[in-house]
Design a protein around this motif. Structure first.
Motif, PDB file in Angstrom:
ATOM      1  N   SER A 734       7.736  -2.432  -9.414  1.00 38.47           N
ATOM      2  CA  SER A 734       7.274  -3.351 -10.255  1.00 38.47           C
ATOM      3  C   SER A 734       6.095  -4.083  -9.609  1.00 38.47           C
ATOM      4  O   SER A 734       6.657  -4.940  -8.380  1.00 38.47           O
ATOM      5  CB  SER A 734       7.920  -4.062 -11.042  1.00 38.47           C
ATOM      6  N   PHE A 735       4.892  -4.247  -9.751  1.00 38.56           N
ATOM      7  CA  PHE A 735       3.853  -4.944  -9.059  1.00 38.56           C
ATOM      8  C   PHE A 735       3.621  -6.141 -10.186  1.00 38.56           C
ATOM      9  O   PHE A 735       2.808  -5.832 -11.295  1.00 38.56           O
ATOM     10  CB  PHE A 735       2.765  -3.946  -8.866  1.00 38.56           C
ATOM     11  N   TYR A 736       3.756  -7.315  -9.668  1.00 39.13           N
ATOM     12  CA  TYR A 736       3.354  -8.220 -10.743  1.00 39.13           C
ATOM     13  C   TYR A 736       2.115  -9.213 -10.118  1.00 39.13           C
ATOM     14  O   TYR A 736       2.075  -9.716  -8.889  1.00 39.13           O
ATOM     15  CB  TYR A 736       4.371  -9.465 -10.794  1.00 39.13           C
ATOM     16  N   ASN A 737       1.115  -9.252 -11.058  1.00 42.90           N
ATOM     17  CA  ASN A 737       0.029 -10.158 -10.635  1.00 42.90           C
ATOM     18  C   ASN A 737       0.026 -11.496 -11.012  1.00 42.90           C
ATOM     19  O   ASN A 737      -0.229 -11.754 -12.107  1.00 42.90           O
ATOM     20  CB  ASN A 737      -1.261  -9.385 -11.604  1.00 42.90           C
ATOM     21  N   GLY A 738       0.151 -12.445  -9.907  1.00 41.43           N
ATOM     22  CA  GLY A 738       0.247 -13.680 -10.205  1.00 41.43           C
ATOM     23  C   GLY A 738      -0.969 -14.409 -10.109  1.00 41.43           C
ATOM     24  O   GLY A 738      -1.323 -15.218  -9.385  1.00 41.43           O
ATOM     25  N   SER A 739      -1.988 -14.274 -11.073  1.00 42.08           N
ATOM     26  CA  SER A 739      -3.144 -14.685 -10.959  1.00 42.08           C
ATOM     27  C   SER A 739      -3.709 -14.941 -12.523  1.00 42.08           C
ATOM     28  O   SER A 739      -3.384 -14.422 -13.285  1.00 42.08           O
ATOM     29  CB  SER A 739      -4.302 -13.780 -10.211  1.00 42.08           C
ATOM     30  N   ALA A 740      -4.682 -15.885 -12.557  1.00 40.73           N
ATOM     31  CA  ALA A 740      -5.213 -15.901 -13.893  1.00 40.73           C
ATOM     32  C   ALA A 740      -6.271 -15.031 -14.322  1.00 40.73           C
ATOM     33  O   ALA A 740      -6.949 -15.117 -15.452  1.00 40.73           O
ATOM     34  CB  ALA A 740      -5.974 -17.318 -14.045  1.00 40.73           C
ATOM     35  N   GLN A 741      -6.563 -14.168 -13.354  1.00 39.28           N
ATOM     36  CA  GLN A 741      -7.563 -12.923 -13.735  1.00 39.28           C
ATOM     37  C   GLN A 741      -6.903 -11.703 -13.126  1.00 39.28           C
ATOM     38  O   GLN A 741      -5.959 -11.624 -12.337  1.00 39.28           O
ATOM     39  CB  GLN A 741      -8.945 -13.320 -12.936  1.00 39.28           C
ATOM     40  N   SER A 742      -7.503 -10.716 -13.758  1.00 44.54           N
ATOM     41  CA  SER A 742      -7.098  -9.368 -13.426  1.00 44.54           C
ATOM     42  C   SER A 742      -7.385  -9.160 -12.005  1.00 44.54           C
ATOM     43  O   SER A 742      -8.302  -9.631 -11.359  1.00 44.54           O
ATOM     44  CB  SER A 742      -7.803  -8.154 -14.305  1.00 44.54           C
ATOM     45  N   THR A 743      -6.751  -8.042 -11.426  1.00 43.01           N
ATOM     46  CA  THR A 743      -7.097  -7.482  -9.955  1.00 43.01           C
ATOM     47  C   THR A 743      -6.935  -6.107 -10.121  1.00 43.01           C
ATOM     48  O   THR A 743      -6.267  -5.427 -10.622  1.00 43.01           O
ATOM     49  CB  THR A 743      -6.266  -8.236  -8.848  1.00 43.01           C
ATOM     50  N   GLN A 744      -7.614  -5.379  -9.000  1.00 42.16           N
ATOM     51  CA  GLN A 744      -7.449  -3.874  -8.635  1.00 42.16           C
ATOM     52  C   GLN A 744      -6.447  -3.882  -7.498  1.00 42.16           C
ATOM     53  O   GLN A 744      -6.454  -4.646  -6.734  1.00 42.16           O
ATOM     54  CB  GLN A 744      -8.672  -3.400  -8.404  1.00 42.16           C
ATOM     55  N   LEU A 745      -5.591  -2.690  -7.627  1.00 44.99           N
ATOM     56  CA  LEU A 745      -4.600  -2.512  -6.845  1.00 44.99           C
ATOM     57  C   LEU A 745      -4.551  -1.235  -6.198  1.00 44.99           C
ATOM     58  O   LEU A 745      -4.708  -0.175  -6.903  1.00 44.99           O
ATOM     59  CB  LEU A 745      -3.144  -2.789  -7.544  1.00 44.99           C
ATOM     60  N   ILE A 746      -4.350  -1.115  -5.030  1.00 41.65           N
ATOM     61  CA  ILE A 746      -4.181   0.150  -4.178  1.00 41.65           C
ATOM     62  C   ILE A 746      -2.936   0.205  -3.440  1.00 41.65           C
ATOM     63  O   ILE A 746      -2.651  -0.678  -2.762  1.00 41.65           O
ATOM     64  CB  ILE A 746      -5.644   0.428  -3.127  1.00 41.65           C
ATOM     65  N   VAL A 747      -2.038   1.232  -3.614  1.00 44.13           N
ATOM     66  CA  VAL A 747      -0.939   1.424  -2.916  1.00 44.13           C
ATOM     67  C   VAL A 747      -1.003   2.649  -2.145  1.00 44.13           C
ATOM     68  O   VAL A 747      -1.054   3.798  -2.759  1.00 44.13           O
ATOM     69  CB  VAL A 747      -0.017   1.369  -4.001  1.00 44.13           C
ATOM     70  N   ASP A 748      -0.747   2.718  -0.872  1.00 46.54           N
ATOM     71  CA  ASP A 748      -0.473   3.885  -0.053  1.00 46.54           C
ATOM     72  C   ASP A 748       0.988   3.811   0.672  1.00 46.54           C
ATOM     73  O   ASP A 748       1.555   2.897   1.270  1.00 46.54           O
ATOM     74  CB  ASP A 748      -1.283   4.017   1.275  1.00 46.54           C
ATOM     75  N   LEU A 749       1.732   4.927   0.369  1.00 48.25           N
ATOM     76  CA  LEU A 749       3.070   5.062   0.821  1.00 48.25           C
ATOM     77  C   LEU A 749       3.031   5.500   2.121  1.00 48.25           C
ATOM     78  O   LEU A 749       2.391   6.480   2.537  1.00 48.25           O
ATOM     79  CB  LEU A 749       3.940   6.039  -0.085  1.00 48.25           C
ATOM     80  N   VAL A 750       3.417   4.803   3.304  1.00 49.63           N
ATOM     81  CA  VAL A 750       3.301   5.186   4.647  1.00 49.63           C
ATOM     82  C   VAL A 750       4.598   5.669   5.401  1.00 49.63           C
ATOM     83  O   VAL A 750       4.687   6.251   6.376  1.00 49.63           O
ATOM     84  CB  VAL A 750       2.785   4.055   5.517  1.00 49.63           C
ATOM     85  N   GLY A 751       5.932   5.473   4.477  1.00 47.23           N
ATOM     86  CA  GLY A 751       7.148   6.052   5.237  1.00 47.23           C
ATOM     87  C   GLY A 751       8.165   5.250   4.212  1.00 47.23           C
ATOM     88  O   GLY A 751       7.811   4.680   3.262  1.00 47.23           O
ATOM     89  N   TYR A 752       9.538   5.753   4.547  1.00 43.96           N
ATOM     90  CA  TYR A 752      10.506   5.449   3.645  1.00 43.96           C
ATOM     91  C   TYR A 752      11.794   5.461   4.411  1.00 43.96           C
ATOM     92  O   TYR A 752      12.055   5.948   5.284  1.00 43.96           O
ATOM     93  CB  TYR A 752      10.553   6.146   2.271  1.00 43.96           C
ATOM     94  N   HIS A 753      12.894   4.628   3.925  1.00 45.32           N
ATOM     95  CA  HIS A 753      14.035   4.658   4.370  1.00 45.32           C
ATOM     96  C   HIS A 753      14.953   5.383   3.209  1.00 45.32           C
ATOM     97  O   HIS A 753      14.798   5.516   2.268  1.00 45.32           O
ATOM     98  CB  HIS A 753      14.761   3.244   4.626  1.00 45.32           C
ATOM     99  N   SER A 754      15.932   6.059   3.855  1.00 43.06           N
ATOM    100  CA  SER A 754      16.914   6.823   3.115  1.00 43.06           C
ATOM    101  C   SER A 754      18.194   6.837   3.916  1.00 43.06           C
ATOM    102  O   SER A 754      18.410   6.862   5.054  1.00 43.06           O
ATOM    103  CB  SER A 754      16.570   8.317   2.617  1.00 43.06           C
ATOM    104  N   PHE A 755      19.227   7.397   3.212  1.00 39.24           N
ATOM    105  CA  PHE A 755      20.751   7.605   3.680  1.00 39.24           C
ATOM    106  C   PHE A 755      20.438   8.793   4.497  1.00 39.24           C
ATOM    107  O   PHE A 755      19.810   9.780   4.008  1.00 39.24           O
ATOM    108  CB  PHE A 755      21.825   7.600   2.974  1.00 39.24           C
TER     109      PHE A 755
END
Length: 755
Positions: A734-755
């Motif tokens: 979940s990504f929460y925008n704590g701003s009084a205005q909208s914003t554009q969002l870019i998300v790149d997955l660069v790695g992950y942890h797992s068992f």
């Protein structure tokens, strides 16, 4: 089995007599096969039997995919310097694409392939279907059968008999066997049974009777009603090593029809004990199964077996199963990184096969490299563990560290990271760097990635005159380097501080829900007061916020500076050590900035230093920690774009694309992260842009309450990236925008942890 590596070879030069160097067999429609020709590629034989009758020493018989409903008998011999080869050309796992010898229905054959009285023959990449025996080798020597399956055999999948000598049976998949798996009998000698997967039915998985000098190594064996491996009659001088033996009952119910409901995993007759060696095997003694029946005495305790026989010193009487879900290292993994590489008969990976993988959380207890697994299957996708270092400056183009001095970078800089600053020369998959671009002349952005890697991500963005920083976890290229590419009209100086590396040894990770560990504004974790110029805050992280009191090697935090009354920089470093000449953040008066920090933990603490001309407030939110008890490993990957709210974005989860739309003010965007299906936490490079007003971004596990934490802070009009490590609970974030205005969002997955 995948046999795509056995690609169709080029036709070799013809011999002086006009005989082609290779013979071809292909009965598929449109191949214009004929058994009256010479087996050339343009007009192949229709049957393998015809090729077997024509083949000469040094020739290869190339067999096309498909079923050959015949019983093939090989009687011709090659020479030691010119063997005969029969090579299947199967390319996938479907029946139509594999090379299969043997009939079905009314044309079922008792034996699919026989080798009788022959020498120096290689059979590779062929599957067999027969009612009694898939492969039968009799009175033959120097015969090798590699890579194939056997189906339908009620007597034995493979039988070696008569005066056969030096027969090698390797990398076979015999998991659909009805009778015995591999039977060696009738006076055969020096047979090698290596790296096979065998699940036997009514007979032993590997049955050796009156066959001296047999080598049984690196097989994964399941037996139903009898022993997994049996040396019967007089079969002295055997070697049984590196095998993994489990009863079928360990994975299901043992049928009541079995005459002996508790067979031993390995059974060795009294005449077979002489000169034989058993060691480095993993034997599952679940449900009362005996590990050995040695000269008539059963043993279920390894120490007792060794004391009585002098054998099995490195055996493990244990469950070899590796969980497919959850904590794979919750219990010891006896098969992993523990084989005896000095055992005879071991088969090396072929050029197209992956090598052996070093599990970073399992000690290397084998001989040789110490990383080969026992059994026929290597535990793969093991991930990497983290070793914290420094922070140590490995690049500063202003001072000539890692690059020529006083030369700004305007195209590409390749930085050597392995073999220096404590990073090993080999075995490194990724490094963690805090990267700074100081005193910029114009706006721009920086991409950090391995040589010839993907460059579609911006790791730092800046406006003219700014000094910006960001932590970067970047894969290391094969030559031990990472690359920096600035995108700006003018060159820039670059600074990189090493925080650690991922490799084949180190500490496992444990992600946590975002937890506020430090806030000098409220007195959380430190005195409630701004930090003055040159001030230091020592933060206790061990034993706080659910973290263990001991064993932590490094902590990952999102660190924020705010309310600065002057310019300054922040250094975060291990408590009690000399303060390094590095920084993780640089600020100007009034700015609120955040960055991810991974820092070694000493005495359970880390230290924050304010290199400032005025006062400043520090905030730190813990995202996870590395420790000797951590069982989660890191998987470095080429960045995958999960989201760009400026455009329609595929979700990668077999769902409709998300339509382009900014994240509204005080709005939450829920994002699936199924690109890393097993992830317990993900490492993201997240960027906000087209920001209409000042604000902050909080990223947290979906379904959990939004924490009092922030991962990004910005002012109106800014484009700001930040790396973040976020726990995954149900496959979404979940990504929460704590701003009084909208914003554009870019998300790149660069790695992950797992068992």
């Amino acid at each position: 089995m995948l046999l795509s590596a056995l690609a169709l070879p080029a036709v070799g030069a013809a011999s002086a007599s006009g005989t082609p160097a290779d013979l071809f067999v292909d009965n598929r429609p449109g191949m214009y096969c004929s058994d009256t020709g010479t087996g050339e590629q343009s007009k192949p034989y229709c049957t393998i039997t015809k090729a077997a009758a024509a083949v000469q020493p040094g020739q290869r018989v190339i067999i096309g995919p498909g079923r050959y409903p015949e019983a093939v008998n090989i009687t011709r011999s090659g020479r030691a310097d010119a063997p005969i080869s029969f090579l299947g050309q199967g390319v996938s796992v479907t029946d139509n694409d594999k090379t299969v010898i043997g009939g079905t229905g009314t044309k079922t054959t008792e034996r699919a392939l026989s080798v009788t009285g022959a020498q120096h023959v290689l059979i590779k990449g062929i599957d067999f279907f027969a009612s009694q025996e898939g492969v039968h080798v009799e009175n033959s020597s120097d015969i090798t059968v590699l890579r194939g399956t056997v189906t339908g055999a009620q007597s034995a999948a493979v039988r070696v008999t008569g005066s056969s000598a030096r027969v090698t049976l390797g990398k076979l998949d015999l998991t659909s066997t009805i009778g015995s798996g591999i039977a060696v009998d009738g006076g055969a000698s020096a047979t090698v049974v290596s790296t096979n997967r065998i699940k036997a039915g009514t007979g032993a998985a590997v049955s050796v009777t009156d066959a001296p000098g047999t080598v049984v190594v690196a097989n994964s064996v399941q037996a139903l009603c009898t022993a997994g491996i049996e040396l019967a009659g007089a079969s002295p001088g055997a070697v049984v090593e590196n095998n993994v033996i489990s009863p079928v009952e360990a994975y299901g119910t043992l049928p009541g029809s079995c005459a002996e409901e508790r067979p031993a995993a390995v059974r060795v007759s009294a005449p077979s004990v002489t000169g034989s060696k058993v060691d480095y095997n993993v034997l599952d003694t679940a449900n009362g199964l005996a590990a050995y029946a040695w000269s008539g005495t059963k043993y279920s305790d390894r120490a007792a077996f060794t004391a009585a026989t002098g054998q099995g010193v490195h055996d493990a009487f244990a469950n070899p199963h590796i969980p497919q879900r959850g904590d794979r290292h919750a219990a010891a993994l006896p098969t992993v990184d523990s084989a005896d590489e000095n055992a005879p008969g071991l088969l090396a990976p072929e050029p197209y096969e992956p090598g052996f993988e070093d599990d970073p959380l399992t000690p290397n207890s084998g001989t040789g490299t110490g990383i080969r697994d026992r059994g026929a299957q290597e535990y793969r996708n093991v991930g990497t563990a983290f070793t914290p270092l420094g922070p140590t400056r490995v690049l500063d183009t202003r001072l000539g560290i890692g690059a020529p001095a006083n030369e700004q970078v305007n195209s590409y800089l390749e930085l050597q990271v392995t073999g220096r600053a404590g990073v090993p020369a080999t075995g490194v998959t990724a490094v963690v760097l805090n990267v700074t671009v100081p005193q910029t002349w114009d706006s721009g952005y920086l991409s950090v990635y391995p040589l010839y890697g993907w460059s579609g991500t911006s790791n730092l963005n800046w406006l003219a005159g700014e000094t910006v920083s960001n932590q970067v976890t970047v894969p290391v290229a094969a030559n031990g380097t990472v690359g920096f590419v600035p995108h700006t009209p003018y060159g820039v100086h670059l600074i990189a501080d090493l925080a650690g590396y991922y490799g084949v040894s180190g500490s496992g990770f444990t992600p946590t829900a975002p937890a506020r560990a430090l806030d000098t504004r409220t007195g959380t974790g430190a005195t409630q007061a701004p930090v003055g110029p040159g001030g230091t805050v020592d933060l206790q992280v061990a034993g706080v916020n659910g973290l263990p009191a001991a064993g932590i090697t490094a902590v990952t935090m999102n660190v924020t500076v705010t309310d600065g009354t002057g310019t300054g920089f922040l250094t975060v470093y291990p408590h009690g050590r000399p303060r390094p000449g590095t920084s993780v953040l640089n600020w100007t008066a009034g700015r609120t900035l955040a960055t991810l920090v991974t820092v070694p933990v000493v005495d359970g603490k880390v230290s924050f230093y304010a290199g400032s001309s005025g006062t400043v407030q520090f905030v730190a939110d813990v995202a996870g920690y590395h420790s000797d008890q951590g069982h989660q490993v890191y998987h470095s990957m080429t960045p995958v774009r999960l989201l760009d709210t400026r455009a329609d974005t595929p979700t990668l989860c077999q769902a409709p694309p998300r339509p382009a739309a900014a994240v509204p003010a005080a709005g939450t965007l829920d994002l699936p992260v199924c690109a890393a299906a097993e992830a317990t936490s993900v490492t993201l490079n997240t960027t906000v842009t087209e920001t209409g007003a000042a604000g902050y971004l909080t990223v947290h596990p979906h379904g959990a309450a939004r924490p009092l934490a922030s991962n990004l802070n910005w002012t109106a009009g800014q484009t700001v990236p930040n790396q973040m490590v976020v726990q995954v609970l149900d496959g979404k974030l979940s990504f929460y925008n704590g701003s009084a205005q909208s914003t554009q969002l870019i998300v790149d997955l660069v790695g992950y942890h797992s068992f």
